[in-house]
Write a protein that holds these residues in place. Structure first.
Motif, short mmCIF file in Angstrom:
data_model
loop_
_atom_site.label_atom_id
_atom_site.label_comp_id
_atom_site.label_asym_id
_atom_site.label_seq_id
_atom_site.Cartn_x
_atom_site.Cartn_y
_atom_site.Cartn_z
N ARG A 1 0.91 -1.24 0.03
CA ARG A 1 0.17 0.14 0.05
C ARG A 1 0.86 1.28 0.07
N GLU A 2 1.89 1.20 0.75
CA GLU A 2 2.80 2.33 0.97
C GLU A 2 3.45 2.45 -0.44
N GLY A 3 3.96 1.49 -1.27
CA GLY A 3 4.54 1.69 -2.55
C GLY A 3 3.54 2.26 -3.56
N LYS A 4 2.33 1.92 -3.57
CA LYS A 4 1.24 2.50 -4.43
C LYS A 4 1.08 3.90 -3.97
N GLU A 5 0.99 4.29 -2.73
CA GLU A 5 0.83 5.79 -2.58
C GLU A 5 1.98 6.47 -3.03
N LYS A 6 3.34 6.12 -2.90
CA LYS A 6 4.44 6.63 -3.36
C LYS A 6 4.49 6.82 -4.93
N GLN A 7 3.79 5.55 -5.58
CA GLN A 7 3.69 5.88 -7.25
C GLN A 7 2.70 6.49 -7.53
N GLU A 8 1.68 6.82 -6.84
CA GLU A 8 0.68 7.55 -7.22
C GLU A 8 1.10 9.06 -6.73
N GLY A 9 1.76 9.28 -5.92
CA GLY A 9 2.48 10.81 -5.61
C GLY A 9 3.35 11.20 -6.55
N GLN A 10 4.31 10.40 -7.21
CA GLN A 10 5.36 10.59 -8.13
C GLN A 10 4.55 10.73 -9.53
N GLY A 11 3.34 10.19 -9.58
CA GLY A 11 2.64 10.33 -11.26
C GLY A 11 2.08 11.55 -11.04
N GLY A 12 1.41 11.93 -9.81
CA GLY A 12 0.66 13.30 -9.90
C GLY A 12 1.89 14.43 -10.03
N ALA A 13 3.05 14.05 -9.28
CA ALA A 13 3.98 15.40 -9.42
C ALA A 13 4.37 15.19 -10.99
N GLY A 14 4.50 14.27 -11.73
CA GLY A 14 4.80 14.22 -13.02
C GLY A 14 3.78 14.72 -13.88
N ARG A 15 2.33 14.57 -13.52
CA ARG A 15 1.41 15.36 -14.39
C ARG A 15 1.47 16.80 -14.22
N VAL A 16 1.61 17.07 -13.00
CA VAL A 16 1.73 18.49 -12.86
C VAL A 16 2.85 19.31 -13.44
N GLU A 17 3.87 18.52 -13.51
CA GLU A 17 5.20 18.93 -14.29
C GLU A 17 4.62 19.19 -15.84
N GLN A 18 4.32 18.05 -16.31
CA GLN A 18 3.80 18.18 -17.81
C GLN A 18 2.71 19.37 -17.80
N ASP A 19 1.85 19.56 -17.08
CA ASP A 19 0.83 20.64 -17.45
C ASP A 19 1.58 21.93 -17.44
N GLN A 20 2.56 22.10 -16.00
CA GLN A 20 3.28 23.27 -16.26
C GLN A 20 4.14 23.36 -17.31
N SER A 21 4.71 22.46 -17.89
CA SER A 21 5.41 22.38 -19.20
C SER A 21 4.55 22.68 -20.37
N ALA A 22 3.45 22.22 -20.58
CA ALA A 22 2.59 22.54 -21.61
C ALA A 22 2.18 23.97 -21.44
#
Length: 256
Positions: free
Chosen positions: A60-81
Motif C-alpha cells: 500500500r505504501e508503495g502504491k501511494e508513493k507511485q501515485e504521488g510521483q505520478g501526480g507530480a509528473g502530471r503537474v510538471e507536464q501541465d506546467q510544461s505545456a
C-alpha cells in the motif's frame, strides 16, 4: 514499520492462546505447529499472518508513493505545456515577398500608359457621339425642309388659279367668279387631303369634347337634338388622325 512489530507479536500470542496452539518459539516467529486437545490448527502460523500484514502495508505504501510521483509528473507536464502555450507567440512564417522597385516602376508606367490609351478612346467616342447627334439633328431638319418644300410645290397650282381669278375683268358676272373660287377651294382642299388633312364632321353629330368646342348652348324643341351639334362657327380639322384644330360649334339642349 518497526513500531508495529510488538503489536503483531502480542496479537499473535493472544491468538495462539485462544486457539490453544503453541508455536514453540514463544514469540510466534517459527513455523512449528502443535496440536492440543485433539484440535488440528491450520498450517498458517502467527508469523505468517504478521508477514502478510506487513507485506500488505508495504504494498500500500508503495502504491501511494507511485501515485504521488505520478501526480507530480502530471503537474510538471501541465506546467510544461502551459509554459509552451503561454510562453509567447509562435514564430512568424516567412516574411512577405518584397517587390523589386524596378518591377513596381515598370508596372506603374504600364498602368499609366493604359490610362492614357483609355482616355483617348473615351475622348474619341465622345467626339463621335457629338458628331452623330449633330448629324442626326441636321438630317431631321433637312427632312422637315424637304417635306415643306413638297407641300409648297403642291400649293403652287392653287396660287396660280388665285392669280388668274384676280386677273379676270371686273365686268365678269358674279356666277363666274364664284365658280372660279369654288374651283380653287376644291383644288386646295384636295392637296391638303392627300397630305393627311381631313375636316371634322360637326352639324348633326353628337357633341364630342375631343373634336368639338362648345361656343354656345341653345334650347331646342326636338328631344333628338339633345346634346347634338346644331351649328358650326368654325370648321375643325384633323391631320393624320390627330386633332389639328377643334370645331367651334353650337350645342342643342332640350326644353325642361
Amino acid at each position: 514499520m518497526g513500531f508495529l512489530a510488538p503489536l503483531f507479536m502480542k496479537d499473535n500470542q493472544e491468538l495462539h492462546q485462544e486457539r490453544g496452539v503453541d508455536c514453540g518459539c514463544g514469540d510466534g516467529s517459527c513455523g512449528t505447529e502443535k496440536q492440543t486437545a485433539g484440535v488440528q490448527e491450520p498450517e498458517t502460523s502467527g508469523c505468517s499472518i504478521r508477514e502478510e500484514v506487513v507485506d500488505g502495508l508495504r504494498e500500500r505504501e508503495g502504491k501511494e508513493k507511485q501515485e504521488g510521483q505520478g501526480g507530480a509528473g502530471r503537474v510538471e507536464q501541465d506546467q510544461s505545456a502551459s509554459g509552451q502555450t503561454d510562453g509567447g507567440e509562435e514564430p512568424a512564417g516567412e516574411d512577405a515577398e518584397v517587390l523589386d522597385p524596378q518591377v513596381l516602376k515598370e508596372e506603374v508606367s504600364s498602368l499609366r500608359q493604359q490610362v492614357a490609351e483609355l482616355t483617348q478612346q473615351l475622348l474619341r467616342l465622345h467626339a463621335d457621339f457629338d458628331n452623330y447627334r449633330k448629324r442626326t439633328r441636321k438630317n431631321m431638319e433637312e427632312e422637315i425642309l424637304r417635306a415643306n418644300e413638297a407641300l409648297v410645290k403642291q400649293l403652287l397650282p392653287v396660287l396660280d388659279n388665285l392669280e388668274r381669278a384676280l386677273a379676270v375683268d371686273s365686268d365678269a358676272s358674279e356666277a363666274s367668279v364664284r365658280e372660279g373660287v369654288e374651283l380653287v377651294y376644291r383644288q386646295f382642299l384636295d392637296i391638303l387631303s392627300r397630305e393627311g388633312l381631313q375636316p371634322i364632321k360637326a352639324v348633326g353629330e353628337p357633341f364630342d369634347p375631343n373634336l368639338h368646342e362648345a361656343m354656345m348652348v341653345e334650347t331646342v324643341e326636338d328631344p333628338e337634338l339633345e346634346n347634338r351639334v346644331i351649328g358650326e362657327f368654325l370648321k375643325g380639322y384633323t391631320f393624320r388622325e390627330r386633332v389639328l384644330r377643334a370645331a367651334m360649334v353650337k350645342v342643342g339642349k332640350a326644353q325642361q
